[in-house]
Write a protein that holds these residues in place. Structure first.
Motif, PDB file in Angstrom:
ATOM      1  N   GLY A  27     -10.733  -3.253 -14.034  1.00  0.00           N
ATOM      2  CA  GLY A  27      -9.653  -3.905 -13.163  1.00  0.00           C
ATOM      3  C   GLY A  27      -8.412  -3.174 -13.752  1.00  0.00           C
ATOM      4  N   ALA A  28      -8.287  -2.788 -15.190  1.00  0.00           N
ATOM      5  CA  ALA A  28      -6.938  -2.091 -15.562  1.00  0.00           C
ATOM      6  C   ALA A  28      -6.956  -0.856 -14.929  1.00  0.00           C
ATOM      7  N   VAL A  29      -7.855  -0.228 -14.377  1.00  0.00           N
ATOM      8  CA  VAL A  29      -7.778   1.330 -13.779  1.00  0.00           C
ATOM      9  C   VAL A  29      -7.608   0.942 -12.060  1.00  0.00           C
ATOM     10  N   VAL A  30      -8.411  -0.003 -11.572  1.00  0.00           N
ATOM     11  CA  VAL A  30      -8.307  -0.248 -10.259  1.00  0.00           C
ATOM     12  C   VAL A  30      -7.260  -0.968  -9.709  1.00  0.00           C
ATOM     13  N   GLY A  31      -6.693  -2.046 -10.599  1.00  0.00           N
ATOM     14  CA  GLY A  31      -5.531  -2.777 -10.104  1.00  0.00           C
ATOM     15  C   GLY A  31      -4.396  -2.136  -9.996  1.00  0.00           C
ATOM     16  N   PRO A  32      -3.826  -1.197 -10.814  1.00  0.00           N
ATOM     17  CA  PRO A  32      -2.643  -0.686 -10.383  1.00  0.00           C
ATOM     18  C   PRO A  32      -2.748   0.435  -9.178  1.00  0.00           C
ATOM     19  N   SER A  33      -3.613   0.976  -9.179  1.00  0.00           N
ATOM     20  CA  SER A  33      -3.939   2.031  -8.129  1.00  0.00           C
ATOM     21  C   SER A  33      -4.164   1.183  -6.763  1.00  0.00           C
ATOM     22  N   LEU A  34      -4.955   0.255  -6.471  1.00  0.00           N
ATOM     23  CA  LEU A  34      -4.914  -0.457  -5.393  1.00  0.00           C
ATOM     24  C   LEU A  34      -3.679  -1.448  -5.152  1.00  0.00           C
ATOM     25  N   GLY A  35      -3.079  -2.074  -6.095  1.00  0.00           N
ATOM     26  CA  GLY A  35      -1.628  -2.498  -5.746  1.00  0.00           C
ATOM     27  C   GLY A  35      -0.673  -1.418  -5.318  1.00  0.00           C
ATOM     28  N   GLY A  36      -0.522  -0.396  -5.858  1.00  0.00           N
ATOM     29  CA  GLY A  36       0.480   0.609  -5.329  1.00  0.00           C
ATOM     30  C   GLY A  36       0.047   1.307  -4.024  1.00  0.00           C
ATOM     31  N   ARG A  37      -1.302   1.257  -3.687  1.00  0.00           N
ATOM     32  CA  ARG A  37      -1.548   1.500  -2.211  1.00  0.00           C
ATOM     33  C   ARG A  37      -1.237   0.605  -1.317  1.00  0.00           C
ATOM     34  N   LEU A  39       1.299  -1.599  -1.399  1.00  0.00           N
ATOM     35  CA  LEU A  39       2.793  -1.815  -1.555  1.00  0.00           C
ATOM     36  C   LEU A  39       3.117  -0.521  -0.698  1.00  0.00           C
ATOM     37  N   ALA A  40       2.434   0.519  -1.022  1.00  0.00           N
ATOM     38  CA  ALA A  40       3.069   1.806  -0.357  1.00  0.00           C
ATOM     39  C   ALA A  40       2.619   2.110   1.196  1.00  0.00           C
ATOM     40  N   SER A  41       1.583   0.869   1.460  1.00  0.00           N
ATOM     41  CA  SER A  41       1.098   0.782   3.062  1.00  0.00           C
ATOM     42  C   SER A  41       2.379   0.613   3.873  1.00  0.00           C
ATOM     43  N   GLY A  42       3.361   0.076   3.657  1.00  0.00           N
ATOM     44  CA  GLY A  42       4.457  -0.330   4.555  1.00  0.00           C
ATOM     45  C   GLY A  42       4.352  -1.529   5.278  1.00  0.00           C
ATOM     46  N   LEU A  43       3.462  -2.507   4.494  1.00  0.00           N
ATOM     47  CA  LEU A  43       3.396  -3.688   5.244  1.00  0.00           C
ATOM     48  C   LEU A  43       4.507  -4.486   4.952  1.00  0.00           C
ATOM     49  N   ASP A  44       4.637  -5.643   5.660  1.00  0.00           N
ATOM     50  CA  ASP A  44       5.715  -6.664   5.352  1.00  0.00           C
ATOM     51  C   ASP A  44       5.294  -7.201   3.977  1.00  0.00           C
ATOM     52  N   LEU A  45       6.451  -7.532   2.962  1.00  0.00           N
ATOM     53  CA  LEU A  45       6.184  -8.099   1.682  1.00  0.00           C
ATOM     54  C   LEU A  45       5.477  -9.416   1.973  1.00  0.00           C
ATOM     55  N   TRP A  47       2.847 -10.080   3.873  1.00  0.00           N
ATOM     56  CA  TRP A  47       1.466  -9.564   4.218  1.00  0.00           C
ATOM     57  C   TRP A  47       0.820  -9.015   2.819  1.00  0.00           C
ATOM     58  N   SER A  48       1.689  -8.223   1.895  1.00  0.00           N
ATOM     59  CA  SER A  48       1.225  -7.945   0.779  1.00  0.00           C
ATOM     60  C   SER A  48       1.090  -9.015  -0.345  1.00  0.00           C
ATOM     61  N   PHE A  49       1.890 -10.080  -0.211  1.00  0.00           N
ATOM     62  CA  PHE A  49       1.641 -11.487  -0.758  1.00  0.00           C
ATOM     63  C   PHE A  49       0.333 -12.020  -0.467  1.00  0.00           C
ATOM     64  N   TYR A  50      -0.075 -12.047   0.646  1.00  0.00           N
ATOM     65  CA  TYR A  50      -1.214 -12.757   1.226  1.00  0.00           C
ATOM     66  C   TYR A  50      -2.519 -12.003   0.639  1.00  0.00           C
ATOM     67  N   PHE A  52      -2.473  -9.745  -2.009  1.00  0.00           N
ATOM     68  CA  PHE A  52      -2.635 -10.142  -3.549  1.00  0.00           C
ATOM     69  C   PHE A  52      -2.968 -11.526  -3.712  1.00  0.00           C
ATOM     70  N   ALA A  53      -2.729 -12.515  -2.973  1.00  0.00           N
ATOM     71  CA  ALA A  53      -3.044 -14.052  -3.223  1.00  0.00           C
ATOM     72  C   ALA A  53      -4.640 -13.953  -2.854  1.00  0.00           C
ATOM     73  N   ALA A  54      -5.217 -13.391  -1.881  1.00  0.00           N
ATOM     74  CA  ALA A  54      -6.521 -13.399  -1.860  1.00  0.00           C
ATOM     75  C   ALA A  54      -7.388 -12.570  -2.857  1.00  0.00           C
ATOM     76  N   ILE A  55      -6.901 -11.553  -3.375  1.00  0.00           N
ATOM     77  CA  ILE A  55      -7.509 -11.011  -4.428  1.00  0.00           C
ATOM     78  C   ILE A  55      -7.542 -11.802  -5.568  1.00  0.00           C
ATOM     79  N   GLY A  56      -6.424 -12.561  -6.109  1.00  0.00           N
ATOM     80  CA  GLY A  56      -6.501 -13.520  -6.866  1.00  0.00           C
ATOM     81  C   GLY A  56      -7.362 -14.692  -6.839  1.00  0.00           C
ATOM     82  N   ALA A  57      -7.371 -15.264  -5.636  1.00  0.00           N
ATOM     83  CA  ALA A  57      -8.472 -16.332  -5.358  1.00  0.00           C
ATOM     84  C   ALA A  57      -9.847 -15.980  -5.595  1.00  0.00           C
ATOM     85  N   LEU A  58      -9.975 -14.602  -5.223  1.00  0.00           N
ATOM     86  CA  LEU A  58     -11.447 -14.306  -5.326  1.00  0.00           C
ATOM     87  C   LEU A  58     -11.816 -14.148  -6.924  1.00  0.00           C
TER      88      LEU A  58
END
Length: 91
Positions: A27-37, A39-45, A47-50, A52-58
């Protein structure tokens, strides 16, 4: 008097600790790289929240599904409690 914890140690403690540490490191390796991708995808904030919330719920669902005691039957020590307390042991 000093209690002898040796008969009470569970044989599954060491592998369980190894698994927990490996998942945490993954999780320490994948989390920051997935989070960076994300955020860098250009989605609205929103959708980014949704996402991240889905990942947290899982993750919360996975944590809740872990059975108490690791899912393995615990073996009881066959040593009587009187033997566990040795008055001759040094403190």
């Amino acid at each position: 008097m000093k209690a002898d914890p040796a008969p009470l140690r569970a044989p599954a403690t060491t592998p369980a600790t190894g698994w927990a540490l490996s998942v945490g490191r993954l999780g320490a390796v994948v989390g920051p790289s997935l989070g960076g991708r994300i955020l860098a995808s250009g989605l609205d904030l929103k959708w980014s929240f949704y996402i991240f919330a889905a990942i947290g719920a899982l993750a919360a669902l996975a944590a809740v599904r872990v059975p108490p005691g690791g899912g393995r039957p615990r073996t009881r020590s066959h040593v009587p409690p009187a033997v566990l307390l040795r008055p001759d042991s040094a403190v």
